[in-house]
Design a protein around this motif. Structure first.
Motif, short mmCIF file in Angstrom:
data_model
loop_
_atom_site.label_atom_id
_atom_site.label_comp_id
_atom_site.label_asym_id
_atom_site.label_seq_id
_atom_site.Cartn_x
_atom_site.Cartn_y
_atom_site.Cartn_z
N ALA A 216 36.17 59.62 33.07
CA ALA A 216 36.30 58.35 32.34
C ALA A 216 37.70 57.53 32.19
N VAL A 217 38.67 58.54 32.06
CA VAL A 217 40.00 58.19 32.00
C VAL A 217 40.43 57.48 33.31
N GLU A 218 39.97 58.54 34.64
CA GLU A 218 40.30 58.18 35.77
C GLU A 218 39.73 56.80 36.08
N ARG A 219 38.37 56.69 35.86
CA ARG A 219 37.72 55.37 36.12
C ARG A 219 38.46 54.40 35.30
N SER A 220 38.96 54.27 34.14
CA SER A 220 39.59 53.30 33.46
C SER A 220 40.78 53.00 34.06
N ARG A 221 41.63 54.07 34.80
CA ARG A 221 42.72 54.02 35.36
C ARG A 221 42.71 52.94 36.47
N ILE A 222 41.84 53.47 37.22
CA ILE A 222 41.36 52.99 38.67
C ILE A 222 40.93 51.28 38.41
N ALA A 223 40.24 51.14 37.43
CA ALA A 223 39.71 49.72 37.18
C ALA A 223 40.88 48.81 36.82
N ARG A 224 41.62 49.60 35.73
CA ARG A 224 42.87 48.68 35.70
C ARG A 224 43.83 48.50 36.50
N GLU A 225 44.13 49.43 37.56
CA GLU A 225 44.88 49.23 38.88
C GLU A 225 44.43 47.96 39.65
N MET A 226 42.89 48.37 39.86
CA MET A 226 42.22 46.99 41.07
C MET A 226 42.33 45.76 40.24
N HIS A 227 42.03 45.79 38.93
CA HIS A 227 42.06 44.56 38.40
C HIS A 227 43.46 43.88 38.48
N ASP A 228 44.45 44.56 38.28
CA ASP A 228 45.85 44.03 38.30
C ASP A 228 46.20 43.45 39.60
N VAL A 229 45.63 44.13 40.87
CA VAL A 229 45.70 43.68 42.16
C VAL A 229 44.80 42.61 42.61
N VAL A 230 43.76 42.70 42.14
CA VAL A 230 42.67 41.74 42.62
C VAL A 230 42.78 40.53 41.69
N ALA A 231 42.89 40.30 40.43
CA ALA A 231 43.02 39.40 39.52
C ALA A 231 44.29 38.53 40.28
N HIS A 232 45.23 39.28 40.17
CA HIS A 232 46.54 38.54 40.49
C HIS A 232 46.43 37.77 42.13
N SER A 233 45.97 38.43 42.76
CA SER A 233 45.91 37.99 44.15
C SER A 233 45.04 36.73 44.43
N VAL A 234 43.99 37.21 43.74
CA VAL A 234 42.95 35.88 43.80
C VAL A 234 43.23 34.71 43.04
N THR A 235 43.81 35.11 42.08
CA THR A 235 44.10 33.80 41.18
C THR A 235 45.20 32.90 41.93
N VAL A 236 46.28 33.80 42.65
CA VAL A 236 47.18 32.81 43.43
C VAL A 236 46.73 32.22 44.57
N MET A 237 45.64 33.01 45.14
CA MET A 237 44.97 32.27 46.27
C MET A 237 44.11 31.23 45.85
N VAL A 238 43.35 31.16 45.01
CA VAL A 238 42.69 30.07 44.46
C VAL A 238 43.61 28.93 44.21
N THR A 239 44.54 29.05 43.34
CA THR A 239 45.68 28.07 43.14
C THR A 239 46.21 27.47 44.07
N LEU A 240 46.56 28.30 45.29
CA LEU A 240 47.04 27.68 46.44
C LEU A 240 45.94 26.93 47.55
N ALA A 241 44.75 27.48 47.41
CA ALA A 241 43.77 26.94 48.30
C ALA A 241 43.45 25.53 47.46
N GLU A 242 43.19 25.15 46.03
CA GLU A 242 43.18 23.96 45.62
C GLU A 242 44.29 23.24 45.77
N GLY A 243 45.47 23.62 45.75
CA GLY A 243 46.48 22.88 45.94
C GLY A 243 46.45 22.25 47.35
#
Length: 432
Positions: A216-243
């Motif tokens: 469970a701890v490892e799943r939480s760590r993986i989920a946290r790392e994946m969120h940090d990578v995906v959320a940041h990159s997707v947010t930047v990409m959406v903002t750039l694409a709409e701009g």
């Protein structure tokens, strides 16, 4: 679920797999251990058949009353029946044996075998204390039975050994003591073995629980790392694409540059995800598995990526950075998540301040913006980012404060305690 061969009543398997126990020595012992009822039936039969034949030989003698023969036969049958329950109800067998010694056999011949079996059963299937209590009471009953036999038959000799009452009582006590000592030895060994098996089950269950917690701890760590990578990159990409879509007709060159930044951000996100997956997958290349995690040295590049998305960011570092890779990764992810939330919810902010201060007792990270209203390109979040930051901060027993500012905007403040060490007061800035 089967029972453990060395300890009936204890399961041989636990959560997560079978608990392998050593087999008891000997095929015969294993057979009797698997068939306890058959064992009790054979003991009862070995007692009942010869005792019945011996009782019939003198129970119905012409000189004796008919009811005494019936009483003796009934006593033998009751004792044999009680032996079938010697494991579960040893006191019942003991009571039947005492009754026979005090009421029935003083008129004929004293039979102590049910009492001896009951003493053994008490020591093995109840407790040592119960066995010694039964022994003391049985000595009194045996002594009383010997003297009652002398009184009832008007003879100084007690059957079947034809000895005096004191000698007979002494022999009975010795037999009872031997049965009690054997039972105590076997019972203590049995209880010790059961305790070892129970402890093994507890350890195996604890092992499985620890494995589940680690998963469970490892799943939480993986989920946290994946969120940090995906959320940041997707947010930047959406903002750039709409701009880019908004400026495509007015300024094609700027829109093209924005789309190139989208491609670069996507490639960076894919590379970071491959690195993370390479750590988890054994089949990935060694280079992917050994790629370092981002740290504070990568913050200028991170800031430049947000600036490419149109966010005016200013980075200030005070003090000497730590050489702890885990702490550097935590700081990097906190700054990344704080700026991602600003880009997601307050992209219209005119100023964003990121301050990292390395003090002797703690490291403080401050992300402040002056956004007054949600932007038109707002991207809804899942709330996982704030949870992930709290989890990272909790690893260092730190504190996290996140909320709106008095004059407008948002403020994120994180304090990560560290060991006291000498700090060189240096200041560096990366301006917008």
């Amino acid at each position: 679920m089967t029972e453990a061969p060395l300890s009936p009543g204890y399961p041989a398997s636990v959560v997560g797999g079978e608990l392998r126990l050593p087999k008891p020595p000997g095929v015969v012992r294993q057979f009797w251990g698997r068939h306890p009822r058959l064992t009790d039936a054979l003991i009862a039969a070995l007692y009942f058949v010869p005792t019945l034949l011996g009782t019939l030989s003198f129970a119905f003698e012409p000189s004796g009353p008919f009811w005494l023969g019936l009483a003796q036969l009934g006593s033998v049958a009751a004792s044999a029946a009680a032996m079938l329950y010697r494991r579960t109800r040893p006191w019942l067998l003991m009571g039947v044996g005492w009754f026979s010694c005090l009421v029935i056999y003083p008129l004929g011949s004293i039979d102590l075998f049910p009492v001896l079996v009951a003493l053994y059963a008490l020591a093995v299937y109840r407790s040592t204390r119960a066995a010694w209590v039964g022994f003391g009471a049985s000595v009194v009953v045996g002594t009383a039975s010997a003297y009652l036999s002398v009184a009832a038959q008007a003879d100084d000799m007690v059957s079947p050994f034809d000895i005096g009452a004191p000698e007979s009582a002494t022999q009975y006590a010795i037999f009872m003591l031997i049965a009690t000592l054997i039972g105590v030895t076997v019972g203590n060994r049995r209880r010790y073995l059961n305790a070892l098996i129970a402890r093994a089950h507890d350890l195996a269950r604890e092992r499985d629980q620890q494995a589940l917690l680690a998963t469970a701890v490892e799943r939480s760590r993986i989920a946290r790392e994946m969120h940090d990578v995906v959320a940041h990159s997707v947010t930047v990409m959406v903002t750039l694409a709409e701009g880019s879509a908004a400026t495509a007709e007015r300024d094609a060159a700027r829109a093209g540059e924005a789309m190139r930044l989208v491609a670069d951000t996507g490639r960076g996100a894919l590379a970071e995800m491959r690195r993370m997956l390479g750590i988890l997958a054994e089949s990935e290349s060694r280079d992917a598995a050994r790629s370092p995690q981002p740290g504070t040295a990568d913050l200028p590049e991170l800031i430049e990526g947000f600036r490419g998305a149109g966010m005016p960011v200013r980075l200030t570092t005070i003090g000497r950075p730590d050489a702890d890779p885990a702490l550097e990764l935590t700081i990097y992810r906190i700054v990344q998540e704080g700026l991602t939330n600003t880009l997601r919810h307050a992209a219209a902010a005119s100023r964003v301040e990121v301050t990292i201060e390395y003090r002797g007792d703690a490291t403080e990270v401050l992300v402040v913006d002056d956004g007054h209203a949600p932007s038109t390109t707002q991207v809804e979040g899942s709330g996982r980012g704030l949870i992930g930051m709290r989890e990272r901060v909790a690893l260092y027993s730190g504190s996290l404060e996140a909320g709106p500012r008095t004059g407008g905007g948002w403020r994120l403040r994180v304090v990560l305690p560290r060991d006291e060490r000498a700090a060189i007061p240096t200041i560096s800035e990366v301006d917008a």
